[in-house]
Design a protein around this motif. Structure first.
Motif, PDB file in Angstrom:
ATOM      1  N   ASP A  39      20.288 -33.508   0.028  1.00  0.00           N
ATOM      2  CA  ASP A  39      20.460 -34.208  -1.252  1.00  0.00           C
ATOM      3  C   ASP A  39      21.465 -33.572  -2.197  1.00  0.00           C
ATOM      4  N   TYR A  40      21.873 -32.326  -1.937  1.00  0.00           N
ATOM      5  CA  TYR A  40      22.742 -31.624  -2.876  1.00  0.00           C
ATOM      6  C   TYR A  40      23.959 -31.032  -2.165  1.00  0.00           C
ATOM      7  N   ASP A  41      25.046 -30.893  -2.921  1.00  0.00           N
ATOM      8  CA  ASP A  41      26.250 -30.273  -2.385  1.00  0.00           C
ATOM      9  C   ASP A  41      26.041 -28.780  -2.147  1.00  0.00           C
ATOM     10  N   LEU A  42      25.290 -28.150  -3.059  1.00  0.00           N
ATOM     11  CA  LEU A  42      25.121 -26.691  -3.031  1.00  0.00           C
ATOM     12  C   LEU A  42      23.654 -26.341  -3.246  1.00  0.00           C
ATOM     13  N   VAL A  43      23.140 -25.473  -2.406  1.00  0.00           N
ATOM     14  CA  VAL A  43      21.767 -24.981  -2.541  1.00  0.00           C
ATOM     15  C   VAL A  43      21.832 -23.482  -2.800  1.00  0.00           C
ATOM     16  N   CYS A  44      21.221 -23.051  -3.893  1.00  0.00           N
ATOM     17  CA  CYS A  44      21.191 -21.630  -4.257  1.00  0.00           C
ATOM     18  C   CYS A  44      19.749 -21.137  -4.170  1.00  0.00           C
ATOM     19  N   VAL A  45      19.525 -20.098  -3.372  1.00  0.00           N
ATOM     20  CA  VAL A  45      18.199 -19.520  -3.213  1.00  0.00           C
ATOM     21  C   VAL A  45      18.217 -18.099  -3.760  1.00  0.00           C
ATOM     22  N   HIS A  46      17.391 -17.862  -4.752  1.00  0.00           N
ATOM     23  CA  HIS A  46      17.269 -16.530  -5.359  1.00  0.00           C
ATOM     24  C   HIS A  46      15.942 -15.931  -4.963  1.00  0.00           C
ATOM     25  N   ILE A  47      15.967 -14.653  -4.518  1.00  0.00           N
ATOM     26  CA  ILE A  47      14.752 -13.962  -4.094  1.00  0.00           C
ATOM     27  C   ILE A  47      14.648 -12.648  -4.846  1.00  0.00           C
ATOM     28  N   TYR A  80      27.431 -26.264   0.611  1.00  0.00           N
ATOM     29  CA  TYR A  80      27.471 -24.848   0.265  1.00  0.00           C
ATOM     30  C   TYR A  80      26.054 -24.300   0.164  1.00  0.00           C
ATOM     31  N   ALA A  81      25.890 -23.038   0.556  1.00  0.00           N
ATOM     32  CA  ALA A  81      24.629 -22.331   0.352  1.00  0.00           C
ATOM     33  C   ALA A  81      24.925 -20.953  -0.208  1.00  0.00           C
ATOM     34  N   ILE A  82      24.164 -20.566  -1.222  1.00  0.00           N
ATOM     35  CA  ILE A  82      24.264 -19.230  -1.805  1.00  0.00           C
ATOM     36  C   ILE A  82      22.880 -18.591  -1.718  1.00  0.00           C
ATOM     37  N   VAL A  83      22.804 -17.407  -1.149  1.00  0.00           N
ATOM     38  CA  VAL A  83      21.551 -16.659  -1.074  1.00  0.00           C
ATOM     39  C   VAL A  83      21.719 -15.386  -1.894  1.00  0.00           C
ATOM     40  N   ILE A  84      20.814 -15.198  -2.865  1.00  0.00           N
ATOM     41  CA  ILE A  84      20.889 -14.049  -3.775  1.00  0.00           C
ATOM     42  C   ILE A  84      19.675 -13.150  -3.549  1.00  0.00           C
ATOM     43  N   PRO A  85      19.792 -12.113  -2.714  1.00  0.00           N
ATOM     44  CA  PRO A  85      18.712 -11.125  -2.600  1.00  0.00           C
ATOM     45  C   PRO A  85      18.814 -10.143  -3.768  1.00  0.00           C
ATOM     46  N   ASP A  86      18.100 -10.440  -4.824  1.00  0.00           N
ATOM     47  CA  ASP A  86      18.255  -9.760  -6.105  1.00  0.00           C
ATOM     48  C   ASP A  86      18.147  -8.245  -5.955  1.00  0.00           C
ATOM     49  N   GLY A  87      19.142  -7.535  -6.492  1.00  0.00           N
ATOM     50  CA  GLY A  87      19.092  -6.076  -6.533  1.00  0.00           C
ATOM     51  C   GLY A  87      19.155  -5.389  -5.187  1.00  0.00           C
ATOM     52  N   CYS A  88      19.621  -6.063  -4.139  1.00  0.00           N
ATOM     53  CA  CYS A  88      19.550  -5.440  -2.807  1.00  0.00           C
ATOM     54  C   CYS A  88      20.545  -4.302  -2.631  1.00  0.00           C
ATOM     55  N   ALA A  89      21.644  -4.295  -3.406  1.00  0.00           N
ATOM     56  CA  ALA A  89      22.619  -3.209  -3.301  1.00  0.00           C
ATOM     57  C   ALA A  89      21.987  -1.901  -3.774  1.00  0.00           C
ATOM     58  N   ASP A  90      22.249  -0.837  -3.028  1.00  0.00           N
ATOM     59  CA  ASP A  90      21.616   0.452  -3.322  1.00  0.00           C
ATOM     60  C   ASP A  90      22.555   1.574  -2.925  1.00  0.00           C
ATOM     61  N   GLU A  91      22.064   2.795  -2.946  1.00  0.00           N
ATOM     62  CA  GLU A  91      22.815   3.982  -2.570  1.00  0.00           C
ATOM     63  C   GLU A  91      22.189   4.593  -1.322  1.00  0.00           C
ATOM     64  N   PRO A  92      22.911   5.461  -0.602  1.00  0.00           N
ATOM     65  CA  PRO A  92      22.311   6.146   0.553  1.00  0.00           C
ATOM     66  C   PRO A  92      21.107   6.970   0.117  1.00  0.00           C
ATOM     67  N   GLN A 144      25.252 -25.933  10.138  1.00  0.00           N
ATOM     68  CA  GLN A 144      26.081 -26.336  11.274  1.00  0.00           C
ATOM     69  C   GLN A 144      26.026 -27.848  11.481  1.00  0.00           C
ATOM     70  N   GLY A 145      24.899 -28.457  11.125  1.00  0.00           N
ATOM     71  CA  GLY A 145      24.749 -29.893  11.315  1.00  0.00           C
ATOM     72  C   GLY A 145      25.293 -30.739  10.186  1.00  0.00           C
ATOM     73  N   HIS A 146      25.891 -30.102   9.183  1.00  0.00           N
ATOM     74  CA  HIS A 146      26.398 -30.841   8.030  1.00  0.00           C
ATOM     75  C   HIS A 146      27.922 -30.887   7.987  1.00  0.00           C
ATOM     76  N   GLY A 147      28.560 -30.546   9.094  1.00  0.00           N
ATOM     77  CA  GLY A 147      30.025 -30.581   9.095  1.00  0.00           C
ATOM     78  C   GLY A 147      30.600 -29.400   8.331  1.00  0.00           C
ATOM     79  N   ASP A 148      31.627 -29.667   7.520  1.00  0.00           N
ATOM     80  CA  ASP A 148      32.265 -28.586   6.758  1.00  0.00           C
ATOM     81  C   ASP A 148      31.255 -27.931   5.829  1.00  0.00           C
ATOM     82  N   HIS A 149      31.284 -26.612   5.786  1.00  0.00           N
ATOM     83  CA  HIS A 149      30.303 -25.891   4.980  1.00  0.00           C
ATOM     84  C   HIS A 149      30.772 -24.464   4.732  1.00  0.00           C
ATOM     85  N   ARG A 150      30.139 -23.838   3.757  1.00  0.00           N
ATOM     86  CA  ARG A 150      30.322 -22.405   3.503  1.00  0.00           C
ATOM     87  C   ARG A 150      28.988 -21.804   3.085  1.00  0.00           C
ATOM     88  N   ILE A 151      28.792 -20.529   3.434  1.00  0.00           N
ATOM     89  CA  ILE A 151      27.587 -19.803   3.032  1.00  0.00           C
ATOM     90  C   ILE A 151      27.998 -18.464   2.441  1.00  0.00           C
TER      91      ILE A 151
END
Length: 404
Positions: free
Chosen positions: A292-300, A3-15, A335-342
């Motif tokens: 080395d890990y089941d899940l990698v979380c990247v916060h920016i 699993y991979a989680i990417v958190i682009p902090d505060g990216c949600a905005d308004e027009p 893609q090279g790790h078989g089953d996965h989700r992002i």
């Protein structure tokens, strides 16, 4: 399963009018995020319940699957955990910003992104001048740049001066506004206000500030105390979801959450928690961590910082860097790790117009094993709102993302 989680902090905005009625996410070129949307599903999640502040502390707990009604005690205890500070049952942690206030207006909640070394010197002076009569119960703990802590140590024979009813205001929510009515209130607030006011006297003619002014930088006029709370009691992420994760971030708040949920941290050289962070280095570290890990979380943090500065152009650039240097290599490596989700999702909205965090839904995109495409082709607020997937309680998202 990876699993991979990417958190682009505060990216949600308004027009924004300056972007032709588009949000920064719509205006940015983010082909990999769009591909994740096309390959999988988009939707909305509410990580900021209305009865809580619209802050990263609440939002990231929710995002990672923890109901703040059960687990949140305050922002500062999360950051204390990042520094390895153990809080006892009678202790409190208080977030301590170094800020610039002029004419009772919050000019800069970062004190012009003061260096860690300068902050430590100022806090040392404040501790010597202001905490001598506290019997050793209070201590300023330097952190990174403007982000620091005040620790209170209690015991079973002394009633703590603070409680869950002690209220405070995040300084980043006061940018360009008067602070006159936003000093701490409730139990123990007189102690906090005295320290805040006293620090102004200590800092007024301090050599650090004299040098900053001479160099054309804003001085740190005083400390701003907020986000206090006692020790939280949280089950590990592995206990909850059966997956061992790792956190990559440059922000103490996320380091602390990681520590409390049982995740180790990978410290990346060049990761700053600001717009000048080394995006590519974070992406490389995340790809390597998949081994080395089941899940990698990247916060920016960069998109959030751009919003706090009211700079949609910088926010767009940060999003494009995240897409190119973090999301793209992670997606390819999976893609090279078989089953996965992002999963790509911010914690909360931060509007460039107001320069503040705000309550409301954020867009998410997830793809991978077992996720059927829903027909949306872009990752942004508009496509997410048009989709059927919706998490009114953000902490329920992880139950859909993690396969158990």
């Amino acid at each position: 399963m990876k699993y991979a989680i990417v958190i682009p902090d505060g990216c949600a905005d308004e027009p924004l009018e300056a972007l032709g009625g588009k949000t920064p996410l719509q205006a940015a070129s983010v082909p990999t995020m769009d591909q994740i949307a096309a390959d999988g599903q988009v939707g909305l999640a509410d990580n900021t319940p209305a009865h809580f502040p619209a802050g990263s502390e609440i939002a990231n707990l929710c995002l990672l699957g923890y109901d703040p009604n059960r687990y949140f005690t305050g922002r500062a205890p999360l950051e204390a955990a990042a520094s390895g500070i153990q809080l006892g049952p009678y202790d409190f942690a208080v977030r301590c910003n170094l800020v610039t206030i002029e004419n009772q207006t919050m000019v800069d909640f970062t004190a012009d992104h003061i260096s860690s070394e300068e902050a430590a010197e100022l806090l040392s002076a404040a501790g010597e001048a202001l905490l001598g009569d506290s019997g050793g119960r209070f201590e300023f703990v330097p952190g990174v740049s403007y982000r620091n802590l005040l620790i209170y140590r209690g015991d079973e024979n002394t009633q703590p001066p603070f409680s869950a009813d002690t209220r405070s205001t995040a300084p980043h929510d006061l940018t360009d506004l008067s602070v006159a009515d936003d000093f701490p209130r409730g139990p123990g607030s007189d102690l906090l206000v005295a320290l805040m006011n006293g620090s102004a006297d200590v800092f007024a003619d301090h050599p650090v500030n004299r040098a900053r002014v001479q160099a054309g930088k804003r001085p740190a006029t005083n400390v701003w105390l907020w986000g206090l709370g006692g020790a939280p009691d949280m089950p590990s992420f592995q206990e909850r979801f059966g997956v061992q994760g790792v956190m990559i971030t440059a922000v103490d708040l996320l380091r602390g959450i990681a520590a409390l949920v049982g995740w180790p941290r990978i410290e990346v050289e060049g990761a700053t928690g600001y717009l000048d962070t080394d995006y590519a280095a974070k992406g490389k570290a995340a790809v390597a961590a998949l081994q080395d890990y089941d899940l990698v979380c990247v916060h920016i943090e960069a998109p959030d910082e751009a919003s706090h500065e009211g700079r949609p152009d910088a926010k767009i650039e940060a999003l494009q860097q995240i897409d190119q240097h973090i999301v793209a290599p992670l997606k390819e490596a999976l893609q090279g790790h078989g089953d996965h989700r992002i999963l790509v999702t911010p914690d909360h909205p931060t509007f460039c117009r107001t320069k503040k965090h705000t309550h409301g839904m954020v867009p998410l995109a997830m793809a991978g094993t077992g996720i059927t495409p829903d027909g949306q082709t872009t990752y942004d607020e508009l496509s997410a709102a048009a989709a059927d997937r919706r998490f009114d309680h953000g902490w329920e998202l992880m139950d859909s993302f993690i396969i158990r």
